[in-house]
Design an enzyme around this catalytic site. Structure first.
Site, PDB file in Angstrom:
ATOM      1  NE  ARG A  81      30.362  -8.021  32.752  1.00  0.00           N
ATOM      2  CZ  ARG A  81      30.589  -9.319  32.445  1.00  0.00           C
ATOM      3  NH1 ARG A  81      30.917  -9.716  31.334  1.00  0.00           N
ATOM      4  NH2 ARG A  81      30.166 -10.411  33.403  1.00  0.00           N
ATOM      5  CG  ASN A 156      31.183 -13.883  33.673  1.00  0.00           C
ATOM      6  OD1 ASN A 156      30.605 -12.956  32.922  1.00  0.00           O
ATOM      7  ND2 ASN A 156      31.577 -15.197  33.150  1.00  0.00           N
ATOM      8  CD  GLU A 157      28.140 -16.290  31.486  1.00  0.00           C
ATOM      9  OE1 GLU A 157      28.475 -17.295  31.443  1.00  0.00           O
ATOM     10  OE2 GLU A 157      28.060 -15.466  30.517  1.00  0.00           O
ATOM     11  CG  HIS A 223      25.541 -12.353  30.919  1.00  0.00           C
ATOM     12  ND1 HIS A 223      26.645 -13.151  31.390  1.00  0.00           N
ATOM     13  CD2 HIS A 223      25.520 -11.341  31.761  1.00  0.00           C
ATOM     14  CE1 HIS A 223      27.408 -12.085  32.132  1.00  0.00           C
ATOM     15  NE2 HIS A 223      26.687 -11.219  32.349  1.00  0.00           N
ATOM     16  CE1 TYR A 225      26.718 -14.192  24.054  1.00  0.00           C
ATOM     17  CE2 TYR A 225      26.055 -14.427  26.613  1.00  0.00           C
ATOM     18  CZ  TYR A 225      27.236 -13.915  25.701  1.00  0.00           C
ATOM     19  OH  TYR A 225      28.061 -12.950  25.717  1.00  0.00           O
ATOM     20  CD  GLU A 252      29.134 -12.311  29.095  1.00  0.00           C
ATOM     21  OE1 GLU A 252      28.780 -13.027  28.467  1.00  0.00           O
ATOM     22  OE2 GLU A 252      30.178 -12.337  29.983  1.00  0.00           O
ATOM     23  CD1 TRP A 281      31.760 -12.406  24.404  1.00  0.00           C
ATOM     24  CD2 TRP A 281      32.302 -11.650  26.410  1.00  0.00           C
ATOM     25  NE1 TRP A 281      32.744 -13.045  24.938  1.00  0.00           N
ATOM     26  CE2 TRP A 281      33.045 -12.757  26.094  1.00  0.00           C
ATOM     27  CE3 TRP A 281      32.097 -10.898  27.688  1.00  0.00           C
ATOM     28  CZ2 TRP A 281      34.059 -12.946  27.000  1.00  0.00           C
ATOM     29  CZ3 TRP A 281      33.114 -11.338  28.678  1.00  0.00           C
ATOM     30  CH2 TRP A 281      34.152 -12.346  28.349  1.00  0.00           C
TER      31      TRP A 281
END
Length: 329
Positions: A81, A156-157, A223, A225, A252, A281
């Site tokens: 990516r 992205n995001e 993503h 986290y 991610e 990531w």
């Protein structure tokens, strides 16, 4: 900066509840070409299922680190990516043709993403998804004909934590505009809330975005986290997309080493068990051992995170399979 841990740390911790909804089949439209969606799976043009096992590379900030493509491939990855800039905040990245060539030379599927959209609505410097689409249109000549090798991760995001509900309309409009401008690629769309979808906007309105794609060739990317620091939060999110019949990847994630961080071991195990792609990531550039897989881009100096995602149980070397397009060239 590459990835704001301050933002990640500020994200509310919440278990994601699953939603059981009966929806029509998400089989690919007849016009799909190259990589595309069939059911909930990403498949190649020949119908072979392709499960992403990849690593993000911060190309826009480290454009001279072209050896990273070969080094990432050597770890067993089948996907890279690639972080690009549209010029709104970073870049512009005008070397897309070379990036695609690097991916192909190293037998990697290339997920290209515009990073400038990160945290729009909360970060005043961020670009809109519409601005990201304008960048892709400007790069169209470098992308048409590469549908077997390239996935376009539109932005992205693309929405922060302020008014994440705007994600649905903005994303649907971006997908429509990409198709109106002739892109036939597999599209990837990131969730709001800095990619983590803690308010469940993507989870609950993904069908609207799916319906906006005339080719039904969009994969949703979460993503993972700090919001996903328990097994239950991960499995319930995966279950929600399974029950909706919609395609999902983990676009991610980082390394779990404290109670407030992602449960990476459950994430990878569940992704493998369910046939879900994941992209870690990132290769290097964060100056943070929770996020860097190598020390200063050196493939001979893997961090603990790099060892976990590359060599660990359910990691890239154990589960990554090269795209079959590279066996037939």
């Amino acid at each position: 900066m590459r990835k704001s841990l301050a933002v990640l740390g500020a994200t509310l911790l919440a278990a994601v509840a699953s939603v059981v909804v009966a929806v029509p089949s998400t089989s690919a439209a007849p016009s799909a070409t190259g990589l595309h969606i069939s059911g909930r799976d990403i498949v190649e043009a020949n119908g072979q299922k392709f499960i992403m096992r990849g690593i993000s590379h911060e190309h826009v900030w480290f454009p001279s680190q072209t050896s990273s493509f070969a080094n990432i491939k050597a770890q067993g990855a089948n996907t890279v990516r690639v972080v690009l800039g549209s010029g709104k905040r970073w870049g512009p990245s005008n070397d897309v043709a070379n990036v695609v060539a690097q991916c192909k030379r190293n037998r990697l599927i290339c997920v290209l993403e515009v990073h400038d959209t990160t945290g729009y609505g909360q970060d005043g410097a961020a670009a809109t998804l519409d601005q990201a689409v304008s960048y892709w249109i400007g790069q169209k000549n470098n992308l048409v004909g590469q549908e077997n090798y390239v996935v376009i991760n539109i932005g992205n995001e693309p929405i922060g934590n302020n008014n994440p509900g705007q994600w649905t309309t903005a994303t649907a409009n971006a997908v429509r505009r990409m198709r109106a401008n002739g892109f036939q690629h597999l599209l990837m769309v990131d969730a709001p809330n800095w990619g983590q979808d803690q308010d469940h906007v993507m989870r609950d309105t993904a069908q609207t975005v799916w319906n906006a794609d005339s080719q039904h060739n969009t994969v949703f990317s979460v993503h993972m986290y700090a919001v996903y620091n328990t097994a239950a939060s991960i499995t319930s999110y995966f279950d929600a997309f399974k029950n909706k019949g919609l395609p999902l990847v983990v676009g991610e994630f980082g390394w779990h080493f404290a109670a407030s961080e992602v449960d990476d071991q459950t994430l990878m195990a569940q992704a493998v068990a369910r046939g879900i792609g994941y992209l870690g990531w990132s290769w290097a550039g964060n100056n943070d051992a929770r996020l860097d897989m190598t020390n200063n881009f050196n493939p001979n100096q893997l961090t603990t995170w790099g060892k976990r995602i590359i060599n660990g149980p359910n990691g890239i070397k154990a589960t990554g399979k090269e795209a079959t397009i590279y066996s037939h060239r």
